[in-house]
Design an enzyme around this catalytic site. Structure first.
Site, PDB file in Angstrom:
ATOM      1  N   GLY A   1      57.576  39.632  32.673  1.00 59.83           N
ATOM      2  CA  GLY A   1      58.696  40.574  32.564  1.00 59.83           C
ATOM      3  C   GLY A   1      60.027  39.870  32.425  1.00 59.83           C
TER       4      GLY A   1
ATOM      5  N   THR B   1      52.544  34.580  37.026  1.00 60.62           N
ATOM      6  CA  THR B   1      51.146  34.769  37.441  1.00 60.62           C
ATOM      7  C   THR B   1      50.216  34.880  36.246  1.00 60.62           C
ATOM      8  OG1 THR B   1      51.885  35.917  39.429  1.00 60.62           O
ATOM      9  CG2 THR B   1      49.597  36.252  38.778  1.00 60.62           C
ATOM     10  N   CYS B   2      50.579  35.686  35.267  1.00 58.19           N
ATOM     11  CA  CYS B   2      49.678  35.964  34.142  1.00 58.19           C
ATOM     12  C   CYS B   2      49.224  34.671  33.464  1.00 58.19           C
ATOM     13  CB  CYS B   2      50.391  36.879  33.147  1.00 58.19           C
ATOM     14  SG  CYS B   2      49.486  37.104  31.616  1.00 58.19           S
TER      15      CYS B   2
ATOM     16  N   CYS C   1      45.882  36.566  34.411  1.00 58.42           N
ATOM     17  CA  CYS C   1      45.175  37.086  33.222  1.00 58.42           C
ATOM     18  C   CYS C   1      44.586  36.009  32.317  1.00 58.42           C
ATOM     19  CB  CYS C   1      46.119  37.935  32.368  1.00 58.42           C
ATOM     20  SG  CYS C   1      47.342  38.868  33.281  1.00 58.42           S
TER      21      CYS C   1
ATOM     22  N   LYS D   1      42.002  33.570  33.925  1.00 57.02           N
ATOM     23  CA  LYS D   1      40.870  34.431  34.316  1.00 57.02           C
ATOM     24  C   LYS D   1      40.006  34.770  33.112  1.00 57.02           C
ATOM     25  CE  LYS D   1      41.069  38.464  33.691  1.00 57.02           C
ATOM     26  NZ  LYS D   1      41.827  39.423  34.494  1.00 57.02           N
TER      27      LYS D   1
ATOM     28  N   TYR E   1      56.319  28.933  26.302  1.00 58.89           N
ATOM     29  CA  TYR E   1      57.328  29.762  26.966  1.00 58.89           C
ATOM     30  C   TYR E   1      58.686  29.066  26.965  1.00 58.89           C
ATOM     31  CZ  TYR E   1      54.692  33.765  28.581  1.00 58.89           C
ATOM     32  OH  TYR E   1      53.986  34.934  28.614  1.00 58.89           O
TER      33      TYR E   1
ATOM     34  N   TYR F   1      40.393  44.790  41.241  1.00 58.07           N
ATOM     35  CA  TYR F   1      40.245  44.050  39.988  1.00 58.07           C
ATOM     36  C   TYR F   1      39.774  42.608  40.231  1.00 58.07           C
ATOM     37  CZ  TYR F   1      43.312  47.281  37.266  1.00 58.07           C
ATOM     38  OH  TYR F   1      43.879  48.344  36.613  1.00 58.07           O
ATOM     39  N   ILE F   2      40.519  41.896  41.056  1.00 59.49           N
ATOM     40  CA  ILE F   2      40.268  40.453  41.170  1.00 59.49           C
ATOM     41  C   ILE F   2      38.902  40.185  41.788  1.00 59.49           C
ATOM     42  CG2 ILE F   2      41.104  38.309  42.247  1.00 59.49           C
ATOM     43  CD1 ILE F   2      43.958  39.378  41.913  1.00 59.49           C
TER      44      ILE F   2
ATOM     45  N   GLU G   1      36.157  40.906  39.228  1.00 59.13           N
ATOM     46  CA  GLU G   1      36.213  39.951  38.117  1.00 59.13           C
ATOM     47  C   GLU G   1      35.655  38.591  38.551  1.00 59.13           C
ATOM     48  OE1 GLU G   1      39.847  41.880  35.498  1.00 59.13           O
ATOM     49  OE2 GLU G   1      40.308  40.144  36.716  1.00 59.13           O
TER      50      GLU G   1
ATOM     51  N   HIS H   1      29.033  52.280  12.082  1.00 64.10           N
ATOM     52  CA  HIS H   1      27.657  52.074  12.511  1.00 64.10           C
ATOM     53  C   HIS H   1      27.153  50.686  12.126  1.00 64.10           C
ATOM     54  CE1 HIS H   1      23.712  53.432  13.752  1.00 64.10           C
ATOM     55  NE2 HIS H   1      23.201  52.959  12.641  1.00 64.10           N
TER      56      HIS H   1
ATOM     57  N   GLU I   1      31.052  53.925  18.348  1.00 67.67           N
ATOM     58  CA  GLU I   1      30.787  55.157  17.585  1.00 67.67           C
ATOM     59  C   GLU I   1      30.309  56.280  18.515  1.00 67.67           C
ATOM     60  OE1 GLU I   1      27.402  55.163  14.799  1.00 67.67           O
ATOM     61  OE2 GLU I   1      26.629  53.398  15.822  1.00 67.67           O
TER      62      GLU I   1
HETATM   63  P1  NDP Z   1      43.686  45.615  44.196  1.00 65.01           P
HETATM   64  O1  NDP Z   1      44.815  46.378  44.747  1.00 65.01           O
HETATM   65  O2  NDP Z   1      43.157  45.962  42.854  1.00 65.01           O
HETATM   66  O3  NDP Z   1      42.481  45.633  45.207  1.00 65.01           O
HETATM   67  C1  NDP Z   1      42.619  45.200  46.517  1.00 65.01           C
HETATM   68  C2  NDP Z   1      41.285  45.382  47.203  1.00 65.01           C
HETATM   69  O4  NDP Z   1      41.329  44.784  48.488  1.00 65.01           O
HETATM   70  C3  NDP Z   1      40.919  46.844  47.396  1.00 65.01           C
HETATM   71  O5  NDP Z   1      39.539  46.970  47.205  1.00 65.01           O
HETATM   72  C4  NDP Z   1      41.302  47.093  48.846  1.00 65.01           C
HETATM   73  O6  NDP Z   1      40.523  48.088  49.444  1.00 65.01           O
HETATM   74  C5  NDP Z   1      40.983  45.765  49.483  1.00 65.01           C
HETATM   75  N1  NDP Z   1      41.788  45.467  50.666  1.00 65.01           N
HETATM   76  C6  NDP Z   1      43.121  45.612  50.821  1.00 65.01           C
HETATM   77  N2  NDP Z   1      43.509  45.235  52.046  1.00 65.01           N
HETATM   78  C7  NDP Z   1      42.386  44.836  52.686  1.00 65.01           C
HETATM   79  C8  NDP Z   1      42.129  44.352  53.987  1.00 65.01           C
HETATM   80  N3  NDP Z   1      43.114  44.191  54.864  1.00 65.01           N
HETATM   81  N4  NDP Z   1      40.856  44.063  54.316  1.00 65.01           N
HETATM   82  C9  NDP Z   1      39.844  44.240  53.428  1.00 65.01           C
HETATM   83  N5  NDP Z   1      40.038  44.694  52.181  1.00 65.01           N
HETATM   84  C10 NDP Z   1      41.293  44.989  51.809  1.00 65.01           C
HETATM   85  O7  NDP Z   1      44.177  44.106  44.253  1.00 65.01           O
HETATM   86  P2  NDP Z   1      43.667  42.772  43.587  1.00 65.01           P
HETATM   87  O8  NDP Z   1      44.023  41.715  44.563  1.00 65.01           O
HETATM   88  O9  NDP Z   1      42.274  42.860  43.093  1.00 65.01           O
HETATM   89  O10 NDP Z   1      44.611  42.668  42.321  1.00 65.01           O
HETATM   90  C11 NDP Z   1      46.016  42.843  42.460  1.00 65.01           C
HETATM   91  C12 NDP Z   1      46.596  43.568  41.296  1.00 65.01           C
HETATM   92  O11 NDP Z   1      46.684  42.705  40.187  1.00 65.01           O
HETATM   93  C13 NDP Z   1      45.760  44.741  40.783  1.00 65.01           C
HETATM   94  O12 NDP Z   1      45.974  45.921  41.490  1.00 65.01           O
HETATM   95  C14 NDP Z   1      46.228  44.845  39.366  1.00 65.01           C
HETATM   96  O13 NDP Z   1      47.401  45.586  39.355  1.00 65.01           O
HETATM   97  C15 NDP Z   1      46.495  43.409  38.989  1.00 65.01           C
HETATM   98  N6  NDP Z   1      45.330  42.829  38.254  1.00 65.01           N
HETATM   99  C16 NDP Z   1      44.977  43.334  37.050  1.00 65.01           C
HETATM  100  C17 NDP Z   1      43.915  42.823  36.350  1.00 65.01           C
HETATM  101  C18 NDP Z   1      43.552  43.396  35.033  1.00 65.01           C
HETATM  102  O14 NDP Z   1      44.345  44.089  34.438  1.00 65.01           O
HETATM  103  N7  NDP Z   1      42.334  43.162  34.541  1.00 65.01           N
HETATM  104  C19 NDP Z   1      43.138  41.714  36.860  1.00 65.01           C
HETATM  105  C20 NDP Z   1      43.561  41.264  38.156  1.00 65.01           C
HETATM  106  C21 NDP Z   1      44.622  41.809  38.812  1.00 65.01           C
HETATM  107  P3  NDP Z   1      40.876  49.663  49.350  1.00 65.01           P
HETATM  108  O15 NDP Z   1      40.517  50.091  47.967  1.00 65.01           O
HETATM  109  O16 NDP Z   1      40.009  50.258  50.388  1.00 65.01           O
HETATM  110  O17 NDP Z   1      42.328  49.788  49.650  1.00 65.01           O
END
Ligand code: NDP
Length: 457
Positions: free
Chosen positions: A16, A42-43, A48, A51, A100, A178-179, A182, A437, A442
């Site tokens: 950004g 980060t990206c 991203c 990854k 960059y 997500y993370i 992945e 096809h 499709e």
């Molecule tokens: P997310 O917010 O996607 O997921 C966090 C996970 O950790 C959830 O499952 C959450 O559970 C769990 N959690 C949170 N706090 C605790 C805790 N104290 N103890 C145990 N579990 C916990 O975060 P990520 O770290 O995976 O990724 C961060 C952000 O980065 C994403 O939200 C996204 O915006 C971005 N990202 C995007 C990607 C893409 O576009 N492909 C790839 C990677 C990251 P619960 O659901 O129950 O709250």
């Protein structure tokens, strides 16, 4: 003599910050950007890009297996060399850091290597040097959050996983976002043994339920030990080396690394923001108005630090809007509706629009079109993998409300359909579109009969 040293001072050279700075300079503004780590944020450095490169590396395993099982190839000995891959990946990231830098220079943006702090609404300090600006943009991103459990310091986060010297043999991943999914796919594909712990009954909260459970099934088939309603409550290091993870149910697991993928927190600490009058929310994110302006008139914020939708393309969009608002006489509010996204799990999820649960909340009658099938490729390989496609339609208006895809190329497929959704595509228009096809995509234009039951039951 200008009143300030710069028209725009950006803190943070991530997606950004760089986009807003370059564009602002292109509109004629005098711009500086401060960054205390590698350019690209980060990206580029720990998100991203590396990854996705890891996803490619890990997927080779299945390609080789499939080649042998279905396509007549004889493959010799297979071995994945983590060190060699990380070296190649790091070289590419260094190249991107250079890109960059060149882009910023070419746009006329001054780069200051160092940590910046806000001193007052028009002054920032970088390594003891005070500089003034008409506008200050905070684009400092976010950092991994680690739950406060005993021994959490023994675990790693996504910041470290990209730089491990050795491939861990046994990994426990904590989280279900997500993370976590992945990396469960990446590390399994590379040959590690992965256990993923998620505290709730089904991971990927907020995604469509059909895809969540579909992905869980596929990940289990690929060997991920998925444990739901489970969590790590304590970590310790055994004398002979491995980590011991105590689980919520009292059992324990030995492993070589614990990866916390438990969300991210906005980077707002030690930036002088509160002192300058910038309001933060309970999560520590900068509160902004629809134009990305903070509670201080001259201080703006975009990207993860505002905790709106934390995705690179959204931060870029917010940066474009901001530069236009401030320096192009064209006020633009970022539009956070209909943002498509992908989870680079294995198989991939691509999604745009409402989930079935959201659609049912908002519309009287929702038509659900769904298809589950084995990709053509696997008719020969025999691999037991299923793709899923789901289209949600408002029965009254025929408008398509959401499209959700699980399977190879899901991200590429949904990017195109996201344009159609933005244009207000109807189911009749999907039906009138000729398919290509043979493709998986499709299916999305040949779904004829809605399912007669709620798939989420
Ligand atoms: P997310 O917010 O996607 O997921 C966090 C996970 O950790 C959830 O499952 C959450 O559970 C769990 N959690 C949170 N706090 C605790 C805790 N104290 N103890 C145990 N579990 C916990 O975060 P990520 O770290 O995976 O990724 C961060 C952000 O980065 C994403 O939200 C996204 O915006 C971005 N990202 C995007 C990607 C893409 O576009 N492909 C790839 C990677 C990251 P619960 O659901 O129950 O709250």
């Amino acid at each position: 003599m200008a009143r300030y040293d710069y028209d725009l001072f950006t803190i943070g050279a991530g997606s950004g910050g760089v986009r807003a700075s370059r564009l602002a300079a292109g509109f004629g503004a005098r711009v500086a950007v401060a960054e205390d780590r590698d350019l690209g944020g980060t990206c580029v450095n720990v998100g991203c890009i590396p990854k996705k490169l890891m996803v490619y590396a890990s997927h080779v395993r299945e390609e080789l297996e499939d080649a042998e099982a279905g396509f007549g190839w004889t493959i010799g000995e297979r071995h994945f060399d983590w060190g060699r891959f990380i070296e190649k990946k790091d070289a590419e990231i260094r190249r991107l850091n250079g890109v960059y830098e060149r882009l910023l220079h070419a746009a006329g943006v001054e780069i200051l290597a160092g940590r910046a702090r806000v001193v007052d609404p028009h002054t920032v300090e970088v390594d003891g040097r005070r500089l003034t600006a008409a506008h200050v943009l905070v684009a400092t991103g976010s950092r991994p959050f680690r739950p406060a459990i005993p021994g959490a310091e023994h675990g790693i986060t996504s910041d470290e996983v990209f730089h491990l010297k050795q491939q861990p043999e046994r990994v426990v991943i904590v989280g279900g976002g997500y993370i976590a999914v992945e990396f469960a796919g990446i590390l399994t594909g590379m040959g590690s043994t992965v256990t993923q712990l998620y505290r709730g009954p089904m991971f990927l909260r907020g995604f469509d339920d059909t895809l969540r459970s579909g992905l869980a099934d596929e990940m289990r088939k690929k060997g991920v030990d998925l444990r739901f309603v489970q969590d790590a409550v304590e970590l310790c290091r055994r004398e002979d080396g491995p980590l011991c993870v105590t689980l919520r149910d009292g059992s324990s697991l030995d492993c070589d690394e614990v990866l916390f993928a438990t969300g991210r927190s906005p980077n707002t600490a030690d930036l002088g923001l509160r002192e300058a009058g910038v309001e933060l929310d309970d999560a520590g994110a900068i509160r902004v108005d629809p134009f990305s302006r903070s509670s201080v008139d001259s201080i703006w914020a975009i990207g993860d630090v505002t905790n709106r939708i934390n995705l690179t393309p959204v931060a870029l969009h917010e940066g474009i809007c901001l530069a236009n608002t401030l320096f192009n006489d064209r006020p633009m509010q970022p539009d956070h509706s209909g943002v498509p996204s992908a989870v680079f799990s294995q198989p991939v999820i691509g999604t745009v629009g409402l989930t079935e649960a959201q659609a049912r909340e908002r519309c009287d009658e929702v038509l659900v079109y769904c298809s589950g099938f084995r990709p053509l490729k696997h008719t020969l390989t025999g691999r037991d993998e299923k793709s899923l496609m789901k289209v949600l339609v408002d029965a009254e208006s025929d408008r398509v409300l959401g499209i959700h895809v699980l399977g190879p190329d899901a991200a590429e497929i949904v990017q195109g359909f996201a344009v159609a959704l933005r244009c207000g595509v109807t189911k009749a228009q999907l039906d009138a579109t000729i398919g290509i096809h043979p493709t998986a995509a499709e299916e999305l234009v040949t779904l004829r009969e809605p399912v007669g039951r709620d798939l989420e039951d």
